[in-house]
Scaffold this motif. Structure first.
Motif: not given
Ligand SMILES: Cc1cc2nc3c(=O)[nH]c(=O)nc-3n(C[C@H](O)[C@H](O)[C@H](O)COP(=O)(O)OP(=O)(O)OC[C@H]3O[C@@H](n4cnc5c(N)ncnc54)[C@H](O)[C@@H]3O)c2cc1C
Length: 391
Positions: A284, A332-333, A336-337, A339, A361
């Motif tokens: 990613r 977004q990454a 997500q990373i 969490r 974000y």
């Protein structure tokens, strides 16, 4: 073909880096986007940097020599990229990079004399008063009215989303000067002093920035403040928006955030193993690094076109769309990373990087609207950039 800066430009890049090292406070967590600085200490620092950059004479890097500039789009690119990448405010997007080139291209000698020296020194703050409650993407349908009174206009109406207007002295303003012709043909471009009687600026808090509304109530604007010809403001607007679109701040910020994410993934362990060893995380981030490089090359292409006196059009739109969407993919990454921890409130000890990706974000969400909306830029690319011969 040479894919590197000249020796002289490399020396300039080093000078900018030294300047940033000296001026950037180690505790600075504010934005590199000067006009988005929060009121209070953050703005005071950003404003002081505007003047310091003026003392270096770096606001005018891309302006022609005859107007006190350096005539170097490449140096402007280097300066903007370094500043935004390091998040040091001081690049004057609305004054030096939008107002000044517009005035140089379409303004009168008097307008150049009145504004360019002050903008060059960082002594005049500008904002953009284009959008209205009923005119955003379809900007030409704007309805703020300007009635011709011979040597002046009387302006009535409302603008909205004007970033930083509450701190600005002047506004690049679009008005409807002829309601009886097709909409693009009845617009005039004015420089409006926001201290003029009848102007009210109201701060409009939002999640990331410094939006304002501007109200005009029988405001007298002398005709000397008109840029270009009466009712021909749409042509001038096209030039201003072109300068705005070609900005590099989103790309520089995205590249910086990719580096941050990479650092985070290397330093943070999950089940005793650094996150970066996880193939999904690694792929990613690697993908983002590739995209960051593509974004940089799209921006360099614009520098090439501008420095060689070639028009830039769909190229700027491509860079704008890719930069804004990359900013979103990075955010977004990041979320997500990191969490569930990514959602922990900013400042909490459990929030990775003190809630940094949360803020990114929000910035990225803001990038989905605005003058660079992807659909509009894609329309420009589709109309003018498809099927053209490739270099
Ligand atoms: C962070 C930020 C700062 C801003 N600063 C300023 C400023 O300083 N000065 C200023 O004047 N304005 C400013 N704006 C306003 C900005 O220019 C407008 O938001 C923009 O023009 C979009 O207009 P709108 O918000 O009215 O959305 P709309 O025009 O209503 O668009 C809504 C949605 O519909 C889509 N859409 C609209 N028309 C079409 C079409 N023809 N085809 C396909 N899709 C379409 C858009 O892409 C968008 O997704 C700022 C906006 C943002 C987000």
């Amino acid at each position: 073909m040479e894919f590197a800066f000249s020796k002289e430009d490399q020396a300039f890049q080093q000078e900018v880096r030294d300047f940033i090292k000296k001026e950037l406070p180690p505790t600075w967590t504010g934005t590199g986007l000067m006009q988005e600085a929060k009121d209070g200490e953050e703005w005071e620092f950003a404003h002081s940097m505007l003047r310091k950059v003026g003392e270096k004479n770096w606001h005018s890097l891309a302006w022609p020599k005859e107007h006190g500039g350096w005539d170097s789009v490449t140096k402007q690119f280097i300066f903007s990229h370094e500043m935004y990448f390091n998040e040091l405010p001081g690049v004057d997007l609305q004054g030096a990079l939008m107002c000044a080139p517009t005035v140089i291209q379409y303004g009168t000698d008097q307008q150049k004399k009145d504004h360019l020296p002050k903008i060059a020194k960082g002594q005049e703050v500008w904002c953009q008063a284009f959008s209205e409650p009923g005119a955003g993407s379809d900007l030409a349908s704007l309805s703020t009215k300007a009635v011709d009174k011979g040597d002046h206009f009387v302006v009535d109406g409302q603008k909205v989303w004007s970033t930083g207007a509450h701190r600005a002295e002047w506004a690049l303003t679009l008005v409807r000067s002829n309601p009886d012709v097709p909409k693009h043909k009845g617009i005039t471009f004015l420089l409006v002093n926001l201290k003029t009687p009848g102007v009210t600026v109201r701060f409009l808090p939002n999640i990331v920035g410094t939006y304002c509304e501007i109200f005009f109530d029988s405001v007298v604007v002398p005709k000397e403040n008109m840029v270009g010809k009466q009712n021909d403001g749409w042509r001038v607007t096209g030039a201003t928006l072109g300068y705005e679109r070609s900005g590099i701040h989103r790309i520089a910020a995205a590249r910086r955030n990719i580096d941050r994410l990479l650092e985070f993934a290397k330093e943070t362990k999950r089940n005793g193993v650094p996150l970066f060893k996880d193939p999904l995380v690694r792929n990613r981030i690697t993908q983002l690094v590739i995209e960051g490089e593509i974004a940089r090359l799209l921006a360099v292409r614009i520098v090439y076109l501008q420095s060689n006196g070639k028009p830039m059009d769909h190229e700027a739109s491509m860079s704008r769309v890719f930069g804004a969407e990359l900013q979103q993919r990075v955010a977004q990454a990041g979320m997500q990373i990191t969490r569930g921890f990514g959602l922990v409130g900013e400042g909490s000890k459990w929030a990775p990087l003190a809630g940094f990706f949360q803020r990114q974000y929000l910035y990225a969400a803001a990038a989905t609207v605005g003058a660079g909306t992807s659909e509009i830029q894609r329309n420009i690319i589709a109309q003018r950039g498809l099927g053209l011969p490739r270099i």
